[in-house]
Enzyme design. Structure first.
Site, PDB file in Angstrom:
ATOM      1  N   ARG A 111       0.875  -1.176   0.000  1.00 28.69           N
ATOM      2  CA  ARG A 111       0.000   0.000   0.000  1.00 28.69           C
ATOM      3  C   ARG A 111       0.907   1.218   0.000  1.00 28.69           C
ATOM      4  O   ARG A 111       1.767   1.366   0.872  1.00 28.69           O
ATOM      5  CB  ARG A 111      -0.908   0.000   1.231  1.00 28.69           C
ATOM      6  CG  ARG A 111      -1.638   1.312   1.421  1.00 28.69           C
ATOM      7  CD  ARG A 111      -2.646   1.249   2.549  1.00 28.69           C
ATOM      8  NE  ARG A 111      -3.807   0.467   2.148  1.00 28.69           N
ATOM      9  CZ  ARG A 111      -5.046   0.741   2.553  1.00 28.69           C
ATOM     10  NH1 ARG A 111      -5.289   1.761   3.338  1.00 28.69           N
ATOM     11  NH2 ARG A 111      -6.052  -0.004   2.155  1.00 28.69           N
ATOM     12  N   HIS A 138      -7.473   0.137  -6.639  1.00 29.83           N
ATOM     13  CA  HIS A 138      -7.677  -0.654  -5.418  1.00 29.83           C
ATOM     14  C   HIS A 138      -8.333  -1.975  -5.824  1.00 29.83           C
ATOM     15  O   HIS A 138      -9.503  -2.233  -5.543  1.00 29.83           O
ATOM     16  CB  HIS A 138      -8.569   0.125  -4.458  1.00 29.83           C
ATOM     17  CG  HIS A 138      -8.490  -0.330  -3.036  1.00 29.83           C
ATOM     18  ND1 HIS A 138      -7.780  -1.446  -2.639  1.00 29.83           N
ATOM     19  CD2 HIS A 138      -9.049   0.182  -1.890  1.00 29.83           C
ATOM     20  CE1 HIS A 138      -7.894  -1.598  -1.340  1.00 29.83           C
ATOM     21  NE2 HIS A 138      -8.655  -0.630  -0.855  1.00 29.83           N
ATOM     22  N   GLN A 141     -10.315  -4.292  -3.319  1.00 30.09           N
ATOM     23  CA  GLN A 141     -11.624  -3.783  -2.941  1.00 30.09           C
ATOM     24  C   GLN A 141     -12.678  -4.157  -3.980  1.00 30.09           C
ATOM     25  O   GLN A 141     -13.790  -4.566  -3.642  1.00 30.09           O
ATOM     26  CB  GLN A 141     -11.579  -2.261  -2.778  1.00 30.09           C
ATOM     27  CG  GLN A 141     -12.893  -1.632  -2.351  1.00 30.09           C
ATOM     28  CD  GLN A 141     -13.324  -2.066  -0.976  1.00 30.09           C
ATOM     29  OE1 GLN A 141     -12.598  -1.887  -0.006  1.00 30.09           O
ATOM     30  NE2 GLN A 141     -14.512  -2.634  -0.868  1.00 30.09           N
ATOM     31  N   ASP A 234     -18.125   6.552  -1.514  1.00 31.36           N
ATOM     32  CA  ASP A 234     -16.799   6.433  -0.921  1.00 31.36           C
ATOM     33  C   ASP A 234     -16.502   7.728  -0.181  1.00 31.36           C
ATOM     34  O   ASP A 234     -17.154   8.760  -0.398  1.00 31.36           O
ATOM     35  CB  ASP A 234     -15.765   6.178  -2.032  1.00 31.36           C
ATOM     36  CG  ASP A 234     -14.374   5.858  -1.507  1.00 31.36           C
ATOM     37  OD1 ASP A 234     -14.230   5.651  -0.285  1.00 31.36           O
ATOM     38  OD2 ASP A 234     -13.429   5.830  -2.315  1.00 31.36           O
ATOM     39  N   CYS A 274     -16.997   1.526   0.870  1.00 31.97           N
ATOM     40  CA  CYS A 274     -15.775   0.750   1.112  1.00 31.97           C
ATOM     41  C   CYS A 274     -15.108   1.082   2.440  1.00 31.97           C
ATOM     42  O   CYS A 274     -14.162   0.397   2.833  1.00 31.97           O
ATOM     43  CB  CYS A 274     -14.800   0.934  -0.044  1.00 31.97           C
ATOM     44  SG  CYS A 274     -14.298   2.651  -0.292  1.00 31.97           S
ATOM     45  N   ARG A 302     -13.706  -8.531   2.115  1.00 25.12           N
ATOM     46  CA  ARG A 302     -12.297  -8.290   1.821  1.00 25.12           C
ATOM     47  C   ARG A 302     -11.479  -9.520   2.229  1.00 25.12           C
ATOM     48  O   ARG A 302     -10.550  -9.928   1.512  1.00 25.12           O
ATOM     49  CB  ARG A 302     -11.795  -7.049   2.587  1.00 25.12           C
ATOM     50  CG  ARG A 302     -12.360  -5.721   2.107  1.00 25.12           C
ATOM     51  CD  ARG A 302     -11.854  -5.359   0.711  1.00 25.12           C
ATOM     52  NE  ARG A 302     -10.417  -5.366   0.633  1.00 25.12           N
ATOM     53  CZ  ARG A 302      -9.631  -4.349   1.011  1.00 25.12           C
ATOM     54  NH1 ARG A 302     -10.168  -3.246   1.505  1.00 25.12           N
ATOM     55  NH2 ARG A 302      -8.317  -4.422   0.875  1.00 25.12           N
TER      56      ARG A 302
END
Length: 315
Positions: A111, A138, A141, A234, A274, A302
């Site tokens: 990340r 991402h 996700q 988001d 998310c 996830r």
């Protein structure tokens, strides 16, 4: 349990577009099997003796915890590599770090605040590298999102998702690529200047044509929400954009997800986010915690989507 296919073994995952529609379906099907047997079965030793290096240069809750739990439940080990504790923080080239880590671990998840940085790591590493979030993409996700949609609606083909808010975000970009590949209709409602990146939108046109997915940019949130099966939002201010918080809040205020928009959606519509969420900004408390919320299943998934990904890439 049916053995996992091996077409993804040793592969990097930088963005959803690195996968085919069939490979996404493989990940989702394997995630469903693993979720059904999460407390036992042969998956408990699937990655016995394998090690995942987790190189995190930014804060994380769901990505870090889900990858670490995933490796534990598969019989492997996750090694947390905080950037501040590594020689990277003292100027060691990422190329050197990639070469050395590849001698120690079986896969790396990263990340970072630069998409080019994770690509540089992958280019120099012999171990497969998974993008755990960059400003552009991402992918993990998006895999969890598709798994959640399939669980709640029973299918993916022909489902209509409305994404409201900042379309020029890693989550929206990965969702756009995923929908284009698997035949999910996606309509994005964003204010001017917040639309999805043009190159991401253009690159999705060919797989969308093949799958029959309709990828649209709506003129406003009400148009996007009309008859949607999923309302997705988001956070408005992502990591690295904190200095823009005031301007973003003003620009995105008309795109907040609330009960009025949900009434425009289909009768079976669910709400997704998310996380982390800012109640009263991009979503109301009633929708986040209400009976139409799929947010917490989305967060749990996830774990299952990434377990499947790790099983397919590392085993």
């Amino acid at each position: 349990m049916v053995p996992a296919p091996t077409s993804l073994r040793g592969r990097d995952l930088m963005r959803i577009a690195d996968l085919t529609a069939a490979e996404i379906e493989t990940v989702l099907a394997h995630a469903e099997r693993l979720k059904a047997h999460r407390h036992g079965g042969p998956s408990r030793t699937l990655l016995d003796g394998r090690v995942l290096g987790m190189l995190f240069e930014q804060p994380s809750t769901r990505t870090r915890a889900s990858f670490e739990v995933a490796m534990t439940q598969l019989g492997g080990t996750a090694l947390n590599l905080a950037a501040g504790d590594l020689q990277l923080s003292r100027g060691e080239p990422i190329r050197d770090t990639a070469i050395v880590l590849s001698r120690y671990v079986d896969a790396i998840v990263m990340r970072t605040a630069s998409h080019e940085r994770v690509e540089e790591l992958a280019a120099s590493a012999d171990a497969p590298v998974i993008n755990g979030l960059t400003p552009l993409h991402h992918p993990c996700q998006a895999l969890a999102d598709l798994l959640t949609v399939k669980e709640h609606l029973g299918r993916l083909d022909g489902v209509r998702i409305a994404f409201l808010g900042d379309g020029n975000s890693n989550v929206c970009h990965s969702l756009l690529e995923a929908c284009a590949l698997v035949g999910v209709d996606l309509v994005v409602a964003s204010p001017p200047g917040y639309e999805p990146a043009l190159d991401v939108h253009r690159r999705a046109s060919q797989p969308a044509a093949a799958s029959g997915a309709r990828i649209e940019i709506a003129s406003g949130p009400r148009e996007a929400a009309a008859d949607a099966d999923v309302l997705y939002t988001d956070v408005w201010t992502s990591m690295g954009s904190e200095h823009e918080r005031g301007q973003r809040a003003a620009d995105l205020a008309p795109y907040g997800l609330d009960e009025r928009l949900l009434r425009l959606a289909s009768d079976r519509a669910v709400v997704m986010h998310c996380l982390p969420a800012h109640v009263g900004e991009e979503i109301t408390e009633g929708l986040l915690y209400g009976d139409r919320s799929a947010v917490w299943d989305q967060a749990e998934n996830r774990l299952h989507a990434q377990k499947a990904l790790l099983a397919l890439v590392v085993a």
